[in-house]
Design an enzyme around this catalytic site. Structure first.
Site, PDB file in Angstrom:
ATOM      1  N   HIS A 205      41.683  38.584  38.085  1.00  0.00           N
ATOM      2  CA  HIS A 205      40.267  38.197  38.080  1.00  0.00           C
ATOM      3  C   HIS A 205      40.000  36.843  37.435  1.00  0.00           C
ATOM      4  O   HIS A 205      38.871  36.363  37.457  1.00  0.00           O
ATOM      5  CB  HIS A 205      39.416  39.255  37.372  1.00  0.00           C
ATOM      6  CG  HIS A 205      39.569  39.244  35.891  1.00  0.00           C
ATOM      7  ND1 HIS A 205      40.626  39.819  35.257  1.00  0.00           N
ATOM      8  CD2 HIS A 205      38.798  38.693  34.917  1.00  0.00           C
ATOM      9  CE1 HIS A 205      40.502  39.640  33.946  1.00  0.00           C
ATOM     10  NE2 HIS A 205      39.403  38.958  33.720  1.00  0.00           N
TER      11      HIS A 205
HETATM   12  C1  UD1 Z   1      34.288  38.574  32.508  1.00  0.00           C
HETATM   13  C2  UD1 Z   1      34.761  37.791  31.284  1.00  0.00           C
HETATM   14  C3  UD1 Z   1      36.268  37.883  31.196  1.00  0.00           C
HETATM   15  C4  UD1 Z   1      36.719  39.337  31.204  1.00  0.00           C
HETATM   16  C5  UD1 Z   1      36.188  39.998  32.463  1.00  0.00           C
HETATM   17  C6  UD1 Z   1      36.576  41.440  32.584  1.00  0.00           C
HETATM   18  C7  UD1 Z   1      33.510  35.797  30.592  1.00  0.00           C
HETATM   19  C8  UD1 Z   1      33.459  34.317  30.656  1.00  0.00           C
HETATM   20  N1  UD1 Z   1      34.405  36.377  31.399  1.00  0.00           N
HETATM   21  O1  UD1 Z   1      34.836  37.920  33.646  1.00  0.00           O
HETATM   22  O2  UD1 Z   1      36.694  37.292  29.995  1.00  0.00           O
HETATM   23  O3  UD1 Z   1      38.120  39.384  31.188  1.00  0.00           O
HETATM   24  O4  UD1 Z   1      34.761  39.905  32.438  1.00  0.00           O
HETATM   25  O5  UD1 Z   1      36.141  41.968  33.804  1.00  0.00           O
HETATM   26  O6  UD1 Z   1      32.744  36.388  29.879  1.00  0.00           O
HETATM   27  N2  UD1 Z   1      30.013  41.005  39.084  1.00  0.00           N
HETATM   28  C9  UD1 Z   1      29.693  42.156  39.758  1.00  0.00           C
HETATM   29  N3  UD1 Z   1      29.329  43.253  39.027  1.00  0.00           N
HETATM   30  C10 UD1 Z   1      29.296  43.231  37.664  1.00  0.00           C
HETATM   31  C11 UD1 Z   1      29.604  42.043  36.990  1.00  0.00           C
HETATM   32  C12 UD1 Z   1      29.982  40.951  37.708  1.00  0.00           C
HETATM   33  O7  UD1 Z   1      29.727  42.224  40.968  1.00  0.00           O
HETATM   34  O8  UD1 Z   1      28.984  44.266  37.069  1.00  0.00           O
HETATM   35  C13 UD1 Z   1      30.414  39.825  39.895  1.00  0.00           C
HETATM   36  C14 UD1 Z   1      29.320  38.789  39.979  1.00  0.00           C
HETATM   37  O9  UD1 Z   1      29.372  38.253  41.240  1.00  0.00           O
HETATM   38  C15 UD1 Z   1      29.747  37.764  38.963  1.00  0.00           C
HETATM   39  C16 UD1 Z   1      31.257  37.858  39.002  1.00  0.00           C
HETATM   40  O10 UD1 Z   1      31.523  39.236  39.266  1.00  0.00           O
HETATM   41  O11 UD1 Z   1      29.284  36.484  39.279  1.00  0.00           O
HETATM   42  C17 UD1 Z   1      31.914  37.464  37.710  1.00  0.00           C
HETATM   43  O12 UD1 Z   1      31.361  38.210  36.610  1.00  0.00           O
HETATM   44  P1  UD1 Z   1      31.346  37.550  35.133  1.00  0.00           P
HETATM   45  O13 UD1 Z   1      30.841  38.509  34.145  1.00  0.00           O
HETATM   46  O14 UD1 Z   1      30.686  36.224  35.223  1.00  0.00           O
HETATM   47  O15 UD1 Z   1      32.861  37.231  34.855  1.00  0.00           O
HETATM   48  P2  UD1 Z   1      34.157  38.098  35.075  1.00  0.00           P
HETATM   49  O16 UD1 Z   1      34.977  37.356  36.062  1.00  0.00           O
HETATM   50  O17 UD1 Z   1      33.868  39.550  35.305  1.00  0.00           O
END
Ligand code: UD1
Length: 375
Positions: A205
């Site tokens: 991820h």
């Molecule tokens: C985040 C953390 C990362 C952690 C990871 C675990 C930061 C910078 N990154 O990364 O350190 O290892 O979580 O999973 O804080 N999304 C969904 N559903 C959700 C949440 C997110 O579909 O419940 C999608 C959205 O499109 C979002 C993307 O995932 O834009 C990324 O989510 P985000 O929380 O920004 O970062 P992660 O890649 O999950």
């Protein structure tokens, strides 16, 4: 201390916080759990509350996804209001996600002491958002709870006074040890038609690995080669799925019959699957630690790790993403030529208790505040 506010936001935070919460409650300390809503899908959030037996958060900020700036800013605005309403004695943040830094910054500016659980980890690659979050959170914190001696050394090298730093062990491992038997009894490998020790697990991820389709394609092609030798289970993170959806890469993945793609898994099934795997390939931080304690060989698909103790004492090898390097390392493990690892110091299931013990001893008027006394 008699009142602790604990912040969680994203998937890896929940298992770390669960241990601190239960230790605090066991000592009669009043706790408030604030969920920022950085992760909001059921499989990335709610399922962990259910399986870890956590009560629903006392406060849900519901901020959702966004760019780093907008997500961090929304968390700060919402958290400030709740912090000033609750006025806890100490604010505890865990890990290195955007919620960690956002709430540490708000709390410090409002002069609440911050405790950082999992302080001092460094991969020395500031292109990773987590490295920025960790470093800044550490410099805002009054209590820095570390998982390993290398973290203590990193903090000392950055000039953080040693009396703020406490080596306590690993709260993510507290939760792993607590739930390991329950995870095993669910027999998750069988659910997916897999034989214990006869499959690999893949997670991906990190933006570096998944945000560019070419890089993601190189990794998937390498994994497809491994999958021709051993089935690979791939619970796919929403970020990774979003990148692939509708592309030729998605079709390539579907065509590789030995890569079993699933939605993100709950905690117990995932731990059960890690525990019985022959090999794990990941770019996650927490999984490097969990495989170390489970004694399962792990190949980290990154150029560096902030968790060197998993390489020095554990079963982890940092291999990057060069296909030849990954394949050679994977085949060595499949040929049963993996280094036997041990469990790092203090990863014994009691880190949460140690943290709460230290916080409970601190009297509000004696807190070693970073930026002056609390209002
Ligand atoms: C985040 C953390 C990362 C952690 C990871 C675990 C930061 C910078 N990154 O990364 O350190 O290892 O979580 O999973 O804080 N999304 C969904 N559903 C959700 C949440 C997110 O579909 O419940 C999608 C959205 O499109 C979002 C993307 O995932 O834009 C990324 O989510 P985000 O929380 O920004 O970062 P992660 O890649 O999950």
């Amino acid at each position: 201390m008699t009142q602790l506010l604990l912040v969680v936001g994203a998937r890896p935070n929940f298992m770390k916080a669960a241990s601190v919460l239960s230790a605090a409650r066991a000592r009669g300390i009043s706790t408030q759990l604030v969920h920022t809503g950085q992760h909001y899908d059921r499989e990335l959030s709610r399922v962990f509350f259910d399986e870890l037996g956590l009560d629903a958060p006392d406060v849900s900020l519901g901020v959702g996804s966004g760019s780093h700036a907008s997500q961090t800013a929304r968390i700060m605005l919402e958290f400030e209001r709740e912090l000033l309403r609750i006025r806890p004695e100490i604010v505890a943040v865990v890990g290195d996600v955007n919620s960690t830094l956002a709430c540490a910054l708000v709390a410090t500016k409002e002069r609440f002491p911050v405790a950082h659980v999992e302080a001092g980890l460094r991969c020395f690659d500031s292109s990773m958002p987590e490295e920025i979050n960790r470093r800044l959170t550490d410099h805002l914190s009054t209590y820095l709870f570390t998982t390993s001696r290398d973290a203590d050394a990193n903090l000392a090298a950055e000039g953080i006074p040693q009396d703020r730093v406490h080596l306590v062990g690993n709260t993510m491992i507290d939760t792993l040890l607590r739930f390991r038997d329950a995870a095993r009894s669910r027999r998750a490998p069988e659910t997916y038609g897999l034989t214990p020790r006869g499959y690999a697990v893949l997670t991906l991820h990190r933006p570096d690995n998944v945000d560019a389709l070419q890089q993601l394609g190189t990794i998937i092609d390498t994994v497809a080669t491994i999958a021709s030798e051993v089935p690979v289970l791939f619970p796919i993170h929403p970020r990774t799925l979003a990148q692939m959806r509708g592309t030729a890469l998605e079709a390539r993945l579907t065509r590789a019959p030995e890569i079993i793609v699933t939605e993100p898994l709950g905690y117990l099934d995932f731990i059960g699957l890690l525990d019985a795997a022959r090999l794990v390939l990941t770019d996650s931080g927490g999984i490097q630690e969990e495989t170390t304690v489970l004694g399962v060989p792990c190949l980290t698909l990154r150029e560096s790790t902030e968790r060197p103790v998993t390489v020095m004492s554990g079963t982890n090898t940092v291999v990057g993403t060069d296909p030849d390097v990954v394949l050679i390392a994977a085949r060595k493990i499949l040929a049963d030529d993996a280094p036997a690892g041990g469990v790092p110091e203090l990863w014994d299931g009691r880190a949460g208790e140690r943290i709460v013990e230290i916080l409970a001893r601190s009297a509000p008027d004696k807190l070693p505040l970073l930026l002056g006394g609390r209002r």
